[in-house]
Design an enzyme around this catalytic site. Structure first.
Site, PDB file in Angstrom:
ATOM      1  N   ARG A   1      43.412  34.219  29.262  1.00 20.83           N
ATOM      2  CA  ARG A   1      42.288  35.111  28.945  1.00 20.83           C
ATOM      3  C   ARG A   1      42.878  36.432  28.443  1.00 20.83           C
ATOM      4  O   ARG A   1      43.575  37.129  29.181  1.00 20.83           O
ATOM      5  CB  ARG A   1      41.435  35.356  30.203  1.00 20.83           C
TER       6      ARG A   1
ATOM      7  N   HIS B   1      36.685  44.783  26.179  1.00 13.72           N
ATOM      8  CA  HIS B   1      37.338  45.198  27.433  1.00 13.72           C
ATOM      9  C   HIS B   1      37.530  46.721  27.363  1.00 13.72           C
ATOM     10  O   HIS B   1      38.647  47.227  27.403  1.00 13.72           O
ATOM     11  CB  HIS B   1      38.662  44.456  27.605  1.00 13.72           C
TER      12      HIS B   1
ATOM     13  N   TYR C   1      38.089  41.948  43.493  1.00 12.02           N
ATOM     14  CA  TYR C   1      39.269  42.550  44.120  1.00 12.02           C
ATOM     15  C   TYR C   1      39.006  42.955  45.573  1.00 12.02           C
ATOM     16  O   TYR C   1      39.829  42.731  46.441  1.00 12.02           O
ATOM     17  CB  TYR C   1      39.734  43.776  43.327  1.00 12.02           C
TER      18      TYR C   1
ATOM     19  N   GLU D   1      39.241  37.224  37.054  1.00 15.51           N
ATOM     20  CA  GLU D   1      40.284  38.152  37.512  1.00 15.51           C
ATOM     21  C   GLU D   1      40.307  38.191  39.023  1.00 15.51           C
ATOM     22  O   GLU D   1      39.244  38.247  39.661  1.00 15.51           O
ATOM     23  CB  GLU D   1      40.022  39.600  37.054  1.00 15.51           C
TER      24      GLU D   1
HETATM   25  C1  GCO Z   1      39.296  45.074  35.216  1.00 16.74           C
HETATM   26  C2  GCO Z   1      40.316  45.049  34.601  1.00 16.74           C
HETATM   27  C3  GCO Z   1      41.683  45.271  34.528  1.00 16.74           C
HETATM   28  C4  GCO Z   1      42.364  46.005  35.624  1.00 16.74           C
HETATM   29  C5  GCO Z   1      42.406  45.224  36.900  1.00 16.74           C
HETATM   30  C6  GCO Z   1      43.214  45.886  37.974  1.00 16.74           C
HETATM   31  O1  GCO Z   1      38.591  44.327  34.531  1.00 16.74           O
HETATM   32  O2  GCO Z   1      39.080  45.791  36.122  1.00 16.74           O
HETATM   33  O3  GCO Z   1      40.069  44.060  33.660  1.00 16.74           O
HETATM   34  O4  GCO Z   1      41.692  45.964  33.330  1.00 16.74           O
HETATM   35  O5  GCO Z   1      43.642  46.257  35.187  1.00 16.74           O
HETATM   36  O6  GCO Z   1      41.140  45.052  37.390  1.00 16.74           O
HETATM   37  O7  GCO Z   1      42.617  47.058  38.363  1.00 16.74           O
END
Ligand code: GCO
Length: 475
Positions: free
Chosen positions: A104, A148, A321, A379
């Site tokens: 990706r 992005h 995250y 992610e």
């Molecule tokens: C996001 C991001 C990344 C960051 C990652 C780490 O979508 O937040 O795509 O650009 O680098 O999340 O913080």
């Protein structure tokens, strides 16, 4: 990128503690992923490409923002990043070398259309055409993100996402991409984490375009949603054989407890509305949450817009995250402020709660409340604890983070969520936005002085997992 302890303008001092539950262990019955599960890594153009003034690329909002004094913590910039514009073939070799199925990456709008509109820059599209071919030649499936966060600066100068016209220009850009690459590039992710761009870029001013105006929130949210709907239509009009989705940063919003618990709950519901539901509700239900109504006053939403936004998608991309902890703060414009994670919670280097149960929670919510669409984890990953030092090659902490979040994925699948793939953030240590190079998320270290790429222990770990699909039970 997530809302963490420092977000939404709150200072670390005086945060109220959260009583929200600590993580629960997730124990999937099976530790085996199916054979057709898609394993990949994710990246973004501005964080990796460098070569910002090469082949006719126009400046984006990040080119302008990163030059402002003091906004990037280590004073660095993305002019070289991981040099992936030039060295993409090495990146693809690393991905193939790890036995992964998919990559990706994002396409920079201002390489395709240097001012965001008007004449196409064929050299920009040539680059992505070569990149797609390089992946296909190695058996890697390309997944391209169309946005992005790197809006062409020329469009920002005309109002950016505040302006409805930007949504129309985005659809033209999507059309240009599919027209040139659609014969080989079949999988598209329309927006990446629109919530981050809307809030951090337009309300908090911590990311490009660096604006601090809560009144922008409604128009920006709506025009990004509209852009997404129009782009999905443009892609599907271009070809009938595409798989099209979009990626959201989903975070459970958990209120702080104590005497203000009732009010904190209101604040966390408010954050949930603008962080999660502002994107999920229009896409899957064709409506905005009530809490957004005030922000959308004044004719922002035109007749027919909600139908345009409510497009069927082939998958929802979920980035996860950490959960967000929230309290009421009447002194901030949004009345929302960050709160501390509960006592005893395991925290990452940035004070965020490492909590795989939050991933289970958002997946379960998508299953229950949004019609259970196919999902890809687009992610998930973690940063080195001491980002300013050299990269940690024996990154057991990362393996543990990934392993535990993949347990959440297995548990969610067992509960009925059709999660079909997992893209780790990220292949290489790269330009982490306002954190510059101080936050390293890579499976592979990147030495900025020499360009050398050194796989970490987590790279070999993911390789073994992608090869046999069996999730180890430790570390
Ligand atoms: C996001 C991001 C990344 C960051 C990652 C780490 O979508 O937040 O795509 O650009 O680098 O999340 O913080």
């Amino acid at each position: 990128m997530v809302l963490g302890a420092g977000a939404l303008g709150g200072a670390a001092v005086g945060l109220s503690g959260c009583e929200a539950r600590l993580e629960t262990e997730l124990n999937p019955k099976s530790r085996q992923f199916p054979k057709d599960f898609v394993w990949g890594v994710a990246s973004a153009a501005f964080q990796t490409e460098g070569a910002l003034d090469v082949d006719g690329r126009g400046p984006s909002v990040w080119d302008v923002f990163e030059k402002k004094p003091g906004v990037i913590v280590d004073g660095s910039d993305a002019s070289v990043a991981t040099d992936s514009y030039r060295r993409y073939a090495e990146d693809v070799d690393l991905i193939a070398g790890a036995g992964l199925d998919a990559y990706r990456f994002s396409i920079a709008w201002s390489r395709v259309l240097p001012t965001g509109e008007g004449a196409i820059n064929p050299a920009g599209l040539d680059h992505y055409s070569r990149m797609v071919d390089a992946q296909l030649a190695k058996g890697i499936i390309p997944y391209a993100t169309l946005f992005h966060w790197d809006l062409p600066q020329a469009l920002q100068d005309k109002g950016g996402w505040k302006s409805r016209d930007t949504a129309l220009r985005f659809a033209d850009y999507a059309h240009a991409v599919v027209d040139r690459l659609g014969d080989r590039l079949k999988r598209y992710i329309i927006l990446n984490e629109a919530a981050v761009h809307a809030v951090f870029g337009h309300v908090l001013g911590e990311q490009a375009p660096g604006l601090k105006d809560i009144n922008l929130l409604g128009p920006v949210i709506h025009h990004m949603n509209l852009a997404q709907g129009l782009a999905i239509q443009a892609l599907r009009a271009g070809r009938g054989d595409l798989s099209v989705g979009t990626t959201m940063a989903l975070q459970p919003c958990r209120p702080a407890g104590g005497g203000m618990a009732f009010w904190n709950r209101l604040a966390s519901d408010g954050l949930d509305s603008l962080w999660n539901r502002a994107w999920l509700d229009p896409l899957f239900k064709g409506v905005y949450p009530k809490a957004l109504e005030d922000f959308l006053k004044g004719g922002v939403v035109h007749d027919g817009d909600m139908a345009t936004i409510r497009q069927p998608v082939d998958f929802l991309g979920v980035n996860y995250y950490a959960p967000a902890y929230v309290r009421l703060d009447l002194s901030s414009a949004s009345h929302i402020a960050p709160a501390k994670p509960p006592k005893g919670a395991e925290l990452d280097a940035f004070g965020r709660h490492i909590d795989p149960s939050g991933l289970f929670e958002v997946l379960d919510r998508v299953r229950r409340d949004y019609g259970n669409p196919p999902v890809l984890i687009t992610e998930n990953g973690c940063s080195d604890p001491f980002g300013r030092g050299p990269a940690i090659i024996e990154d057991t902490f990362r393996i543990r983070y990934l392993r535990r979040h993949l347990e959440a994925v297995l548990a969610a699948r067992e509960a009925g969520s059709p999660v079909g793939g997992y893209f780790c953030w990220t292949l290489l240590d790269n330009f982490e936005w306002d954190l510059g190079y101080t936050s390293k998320f890579g499976l592979v270290a990147h030495d900025r002085a020499t360009g050398t790429r050194t796989p970490k222990a987590s790279y070999a770990w993911l390789k073994a997992l992608a090869e046999n699909g069996a999730l180890p039970s430790s570390p």
